[in-house]
Write a protein that holds these residues in place. Sequence first.
Motif, PDB file in Angstrom:
ATOM      1  N   ILE A  85     -14.040   0.431 -20.524  1.00 39.99           N
ATOM      2  CA  ILE A  85     -13.372   1.212 -19.464  1.00 39.99           C
ATOM      3  C   ILE A  85     -13.023  -0.137 -18.429  1.00 39.99           C
ATOM      4  CG2 ILE A  85     -13.423   2.289 -17.180  1.00 39.99           C
ATOM      5  CD1 ILE A  85     -15.076   4.294 -19.189  1.00 39.99           C
ATOM      6  N   LEU A  86     -11.786  -0.091 -18.102  1.00 42.66           N
ATOM      7  CA  LEU A  86     -11.322  -1.321 -17.121  1.00 42.66           C
ATOM      8  C   LEU A  86     -10.745  -0.628 -15.920  1.00 42.66           C
ATOM      9  CD1 LEU A  86     -11.438  -4.445 -17.576  1.00 42.66           C
ATOM     10  CD2 LEU A  86      -9.297  -4.322 -18.389  1.00 42.66           C
ATOM     11  N   HIS A  87     -11.304  -1.113 -14.627  1.00 43.85           N
ATOM     12  CA  HIS A  87     -10.442  -0.825 -13.655  1.00 43.85           C
ATOM     13  C   HIS A  87      -9.130  -1.637 -13.272  1.00 43.85           C
ATOM     14  CE1 HIS A  87     -10.818  -0.687  -8.952  1.00 43.85           C
ATOM     15  NE2 HIS A  87     -10.177   0.552  -9.483  1.00 43.85           N
ATOM     16  N   ILE A  88      -8.245  -0.762 -13.314  1.00 43.76           N
ATOM     17  CA  ILE A  88      -6.696  -1.578 -13.139  1.00 43.76           C
ATOM     18  C   ILE A  88      -6.224  -1.066 -11.826  1.00 43.76           C
ATOM     19  CG2 ILE A  88      -5.360   0.063 -14.371  1.00 43.76           C
ATOM     20  CD1 ILE A  88      -5.601  -3.379 -15.292  1.00 43.76           C
ATOM     21  N   GLY A  89      -5.134  -1.974 -11.453  1.00 42.31           N
ATOM     22  CA  GLY A  89      -4.628  -1.645 -10.189  1.00 42.31           C
ATOM     23  C   GLY A  89      -3.342  -0.832 -10.059  1.00 42.31           C
ATOM     24  N   ASN A  90      -2.647  -0.991 -11.325  1.00 38.92           N
ATOM     25  CA  ASN A  90      -1.365  -0.237 -11.453  1.00 38.92           C
ATOM     26  C   ASN A  90      -1.441   0.861 -12.312  1.00 38.92           C
ATOM     27  OD1 ASN A  90       1.293   0.356 -12.243  1.00 38.92           O
ATOM     28  ND2 ASN A  90       1.737  -1.921 -12.535  1.00 38.92           N
ATOM     29  N   PRO A  91      -0.972   2.157 -11.609  1.00 37.53           N
ATOM     30  CA  PRO A  91      -1.227   3.292 -12.216  1.00 37.53           C
ATOM     31  C   PRO A  91      -0.421   3.536 -13.712  1.00 37.53           C
ATOM     32  CG  PRO A  91       0.096   3.597 -10.189  1.00 37.53           C
ATOM     33  CD  PRO A  91      -0.336   2.331 -10.187  1.00 37.53           C
ATOM     34  N   LYS A  92       0.765   2.711 -13.795  1.00 38.54           N
ATOM     35  CA  LYS A  92       1.473   2.687 -14.990  1.00 38.54           C
ATOM     36  C   LYS A  92       0.698   1.969 -16.327  1.00 38.54           C
ATOM     37  CE  LYS A  92       5.907   3.342 -13.103  1.00 38.54           C
ATOM     38  NZ  LYS A  92       7.462   3.157 -13.258  1.00 38.54           N
ATOM     39  N   HIS A  93      -0.217   1.351 -15.848  1.00 40.01           N
ATOM     40  CA  HIS A  93      -1.282   0.947 -17.162  1.00 40.01           C
ATOM     41  C   HIS A  93      -2.302   1.857 -17.506  1.00 40.01           C
ATOM     42  CE1 HIS A  93      -0.118  -3.497 -15.860  1.00 40.01           C
ATOM     43  NE2 HIS A  93       0.997  -2.895 -16.051  1.00 40.01           N
ATOM     44  N   ALA A  94      -2.402   2.668 -16.554  1.00 35.77           N
ATOM     45  CA  ALA A  94      -3.585   3.509 -16.586  1.00 35.77           C
ATOM     46  C   ALA A  94      -3.609   4.825 -17.512  1.00 35.77           C
ATOM     47  CB  ALA A  94      -4.221   3.961 -15.337  1.00 35.77           C
ATOM     48  N   ASP A  95      -4.847   5.177 -18.009  1.00 29.15           N
ATOM     49  CA  ASP A  95      -5.252   6.494 -18.760  1.00 29.15           C
ATOM     50  C   ASP A  95      -5.741   7.410 -18.141  1.00 29.15           C
ATOM     51  OD1 ASP A  95      -4.107   5.202 -21.287  1.00 29.15           O
ATOM     52  OD2 ASP A  95      -5.623   3.648 -21.180  1.00 29.15           O
ATOM     53  N   VAL A  96      -6.688   6.858 -17.205  1.00 22.25           N
ATOM     54  CA  VAL A  96      -7.471   7.879 -16.630  1.00 22.25           C
ATOM     55  C   VAL A  96      -7.394   7.684 -14.893  1.00 22.25           C
ATOM     56  CG1 VAL A  96     -10.122   8.427 -15.784  1.00 22.25           C
ATOM     57  CG2 VAL A  96      -9.247   7.691 -18.289  1.00 22.25           C
ATOM     58  N   GLY A 127       0.926  -1.249   0.022  1.00 27.46           N
ATOM     59  CA  GLY A 127       0.084  -0.010   0.105  1.00 27.46           C
ATOM     60  C   GLY A 127       0.965   1.041  -0.252  1.00 27.46           C
ATOM     61  N   PRO A 128       0.461   2.311   0.096  1.00 21.42           N
ATOM     62  CA  PRO A 128      -1.371   2.839   0.179  1.00 21.42           C
ATOM     63  C   PRO A 128      -1.776   2.501  -0.824  1.00 21.42           C
ATOM     64  CG  PRO A 128       0.139   4.872   0.320  1.00 21.42           C
ATOM     65  CD  PRO A 128       1.265   3.533   0.217  1.00 21.42           C
ATOM     66  N   GLN A 129      -1.281   2.748  -1.921  1.00 21.02           N
ATOM     67  CA  GLN A 129      -2.196   2.223  -3.374  1.00 21.02           C
ATOM     68  C   GLN A 129      -1.837   0.817  -3.613  1.00 21.02           C
ATOM     69  OE1 GLN A 129      -1.978   2.036  -6.833  1.00 21.02           O
ATOM     70  NE2 GLN A 129      -4.256   2.381  -7.197  1.00 21.02           N
ATOM     71  N   HIS A 130      -2.952   0.042  -3.591  1.00 25.55           N
ATOM     72  CA  HIS A 130      -2.731  -1.391  -3.952  1.00 25.55           C
ATOM     73  C   HIS A 130      -3.969  -1.821  -4.583  1.00 25.55           C
ATOM     74  CE1 HIS A 130      -1.963  -5.644  -3.499  1.00 25.55           C
ATOM     75  NE2 HIS A 130      -0.896  -5.205  -3.188  1.00 25.55           N
ATOM     76  N   PRO A 131      -3.854  -2.723  -5.491  1.00 27.68           N
ATOM     77  CA  PRO A 131      -4.769  -3.343  -6.185  1.00 27.68           C
ATOM     78  C   PRO A 131      -6.029  -3.949  -5.211  1.00 27.68           C
ATOM     79  CG  PRO A 131      -3.021  -3.929  -7.517  1.00 27.68           C
ATOM     80  CD  PRO A 131      -2.356  -3.264  -6.392  1.00 27.68           C
ATOM     81  N   VAL A 132      -5.859  -4.461  -4.249  1.00 27.18           N
ATOM     82  CA  VAL A 132      -6.912  -5.030  -3.569  1.00 27.18           C
ATOM     83  C   VAL A 132      -7.352  -4.235  -2.519  1.00 27.18           C
ATOM     84  CG1 VAL A 132      -5.834  -7.657  -3.741  1.00 27.18           C
ATOM     85  CG2 VAL A 132      -5.556  -6.233  -1.504  1.00 27.18           C
ATOM     86  N   LEU A 133      -6.990  -3.281  -2.067  1.00 23.52           N
ATOM     87  CA  LEU A 133      -6.995  -2.225  -1.395  1.00 23.52           C
ATOM     88  C   LEU A 133      -8.083  -1.135  -1.958  1.00 23.52           C
ATOM     89  CD1 LEU A 133      -3.916  -1.625   0.778  1.00 23.52           C
ATOM     90  CD2 LEU A 133      -5.888  -2.943   1.399  1.00 23.52           C
ATOM     91  N   PRO A 134      -9.089  -0.935  -1.357  1.00 18.29           N
ATOM     92  CA  PRO A 134     -10.147   0.154  -2.099  1.00 18.29           C
ATOM     93  C   PRO A 134      -9.517   1.561  -1.383  1.00 18.29           C
ATOM     94  CG  PRO A 134     -11.358  -1.331  -0.700  1.00 18.29           C
ATOM     95  CD  PRO A 134     -10.176  -1.838  -0.583  1.00 18.29           C
ATOM     96  N   GLU A 135      -8.917   1.418  -0.181  1.00 19.35           N
ATOM     97  CA  GLU A 135      -8.572   2.777   0.621  1.00 19.35           C
ATOM     98  C   GLU A 135      -7.135   2.632   0.887  1.00 19.35           C
ATOM     99  OE1 GLU A 135     -11.759   3.582   3.679  1.00 19.35           O
ATOM    100  OE2 GLU A 135     -12.035   1.412   3.379  1.00 19.35           O
ATOM    101  N   PRO A 136      -6.796   3.617   1.199  1.00 13.49           N
ATOM    102  CA  PRO A 136      -5.241   3.612   1.389  1.00 13.49           C
ATOM    103  C   PRO A 136      -4.889   3.428   2.998  1.00 13.49           C
ATOM    104  CG  PRO A 136      -6.272   5.823   1.326  1.00 13.49           C
ATOM    105  CD  PRO A 136      -7.008   4.875   1.395  1.00 13.49           C
ATOM    106  N   ILE A 137      -4.012   2.256   3.108  1.00 11.97           N
ATOM    107  CA  ILE A 137      -3.445   2.015   4.398  1.00 11.97           C
ATOM    108  C   ILE A 137      -1.918   1.396   3.966  1.00 11.97           C
ATOM    109  CG2 ILE A 137      -4.699  -0.254   4.487  1.00 11.97           C
ATOM    110  CD1 ILE A 137      -4.226   0.147   7.609  1.00 11.97           C
ATOM    111  N   GLN A 138      -1.218   1.318   4.728  1.00 11.36           N
ATOM    112  CA  GLN A 138       0.027   0.862   4.468  1.00 11.36           C
ATOM    113  C   GLN A 138       0.521  -0.093   5.266  1.00 11.36           C
ATOM    114  OE1 GLN A 138       3.937   3.334   4.416  1.00 11.36           O
ATOM    115  NE2 GLN A 138       4.149   2.381   2.414  1.00 11.36           N
ATOM    116  N   LEU A 139       1.009  -1.254   4.964  1.00 10.94           N
ATOM    117  CA  LEU A 139       1.274  -2.250   5.966  1.00 10.94           C
ATOM    118  C   LEU A 139       3.022  -2.388   5.639  1.00 10.94           C
ATOM    119  CD1 LEU A 139      -1.530  -4.852   5.984  1.00 10.94           C
ATOM    120  CD2 LEU A 139      -0.760  -3.425   7.795  1.00 10.94           C
ATOM    121  N   ARG A 140       3.839  -2.318   6.620  1.00 14.55           N
ATOM    122  CA  ARG A 140       5.131  -2.551   6.129  1.00 14.55           C
ATOM    123  C   ARG A 140       5.372  -3.834   6.494  1.00 14.55           C
ATOM    124  NH1 ARG A 140       7.605   3.274   8.003  1.00 14.55           N
ATOM    125  NH2 ARG A 140       6.738   4.183   6.191  1.00 14.55           N
TER     126      ARG A 140
END
Lengths: 359, 172, 132
Positions: B41-52, A10-23
């Motif tokens: 539109i596809l929801h993606i986790g990685n900012p480097k893949h994204a356009d929006v 995190g904080p930005q992670h595909p499975v997390l809809p919200e930002p939290i960081q776990l070290r």
Amino acid sequence: MAKNTIIPFGPQHPVLPEPIQLRLVLDEERVVSAIPVVGYVHRGLEKLAEQKDFLQDTFLIERICGICSFIHSLTYSMGIESMMGLTPPPRAQYLRVIWSELHRMHSHLLAVGLLADAFGFENLFMQLWRTREHIMDAMEATTGARVMLGTCCPGGVRKDIDPELLKFILTTLVTVEKEMDEQMPVLLNDYSVKQRLCGVGILDKQTAYERGAVGPTARASGIAMDLRTHGYAAYGELGVEPMVETDGDCYARTKVRVRELYQSMNIVRKAIGQIPAGPINVPFKTKPDGEVVMRAEQPRGEVLYYLKGNGTDMLERLRVRTPTFANIPPVLAMLAGCELADVGVIVISIDPCISCTER
Amino acid sequence: MFNAVSKSPWVVHFNCNSCNGCDIEFLACLTPHYDVERFGILHIGNPKHADVLVVTGSVNNRNARVLQNVYNQIPDPKVVVAMGVCTSSGGVFAGCYNILGGVDIVIPVDVFVPGCPPRPEAMIDGIVKAVGILERKRKGEVFPTAPKPTHTFKPSEEQSAEKTVIKEEKTV
Amino acid sequence: MINNVENITVDCLLDKVASKLPLGFRFVTMTCVDCGEHFDILYHFDKNYELTNFRLSLKKGEPLPSISGLIFAALVVENEIQDLFGIKVNGLALDYEGRFLLTETAPEKPLCRVPGVMIVEAGKPAAAAEVK
């Protein structure tokens, strides 16, 4: 062997809809320990609540969390009522139960849906969220809003549900139950789902209790604790049994949520069946004074409100202890010893709500 | 082949300081009932893949840097959609000590979608608008950042604005 | 009103908390209130849906001993209190040193009141507690 590595999750992670960081402190692929880093969603709402009057606070409190907003305002209203010595009329109590349970259902469907997404079953995620939309429709039909209902206020509720809409809720529940009967066997019995959930992130009963786990996280570890059985609002007349599982793994937590979905449906049906007629709120002229601690059961567990008034419009102190705040220490216990690939599933299995946690 | 960018834009979602209301409504947009995937539109986790980039919530002291990082990682051309009233002014939290303001103080915003939370229909409309801007940006057009929604109140007007809002709520 | 409140002092805090644990009490949370001259710190414990509370009156500027050695779960809330009220908590199991919720650029001790500024009159919302 290799030295420990620290990976920020995190904080930005595909499975997390919200930002939290776990070290995550890792020994190769195994997590040794985890350190949470929070504050990405900290707003300072407790301070703002002291600067607004107690009626405005009702709507501010709803914005603590968009998922369990109604139950936040319900708990707050119950606290204010207890300070002012008010008793809301019975019809208001039943309406509060109906909206609370609709909120619990949409939250649980959301949680198991996100869990399905976390372990890579996107189809199931989509199906569960489609079912959830029926409940959102029911909330929109009864209040006019999908997320922030804004119906609960000190003294009762601001809006009645007329008999036709009560019938609409019942027909919605029939649809939801029919769809859930198709989806839940997939969620609970599928081989590959079980591979991801069974035996992952085990929290034993002793640790759960010592670390103060609440809600489905505690109930999945065998602690029979559900504040609804204590009977606030109209729950006393509806009879609620805590749904307890004993395994304490991700699968048990999911199963608790699924069982609670069916339970909530029955509670709504029962409440609609025996809702009394009458007024929906009581007028008041007093101001909140004194101190009160009020608790209620949210979809994620017990929420605690501490309110201190001084006889004026403003509250002197408002403190919220939300369920995810209490579930952070247990999740650290779950993460110790798990594999890196399971971290996402374990974190989502407690249904974290970070904006609740940090307010 | 370059049409693919605007025919199938990929979206990364970052929750800045939101209360979750906008986030779950945005996720609801992706699911079958509203189904933004019909626009590719596809929801993606990685900012480097994204356009929006879809942002919800306002900026606080800790996440401003994270938002900037996520924005910088998205390859050009990119568009930013700001969901909810918090992204323009801080919304209901505007007076909080840890709120710096709307996301436009950190990154340029192309589309604001007002509402607390906005309805999924409004969100879809916002994303579709953003895709139009993306297409024009791809052709090399320089686009000015979006003006803030006119209903946004400034912190100096906070007291009076709040009072009128509460009055409206009581009469409903 | 809060029932079951027992007033305690800083010296006997750890003993009192330790005495609760074998009896099957679950630590719920702590609440800190700025009362002007001092802080009121409430420790909430739960057993069978009944809350039992300790009320600790702490002078401003004094440190608070941490109970996170006894109850690991307390470290989250103690770090929060350390951030928001500027109370130094001694002996934390995991000390974020005031950077748990807040950053270097955030206002310090945001939930503290400035002594004497606490004027709250009905109908005059503006002059309420200011951020130090």
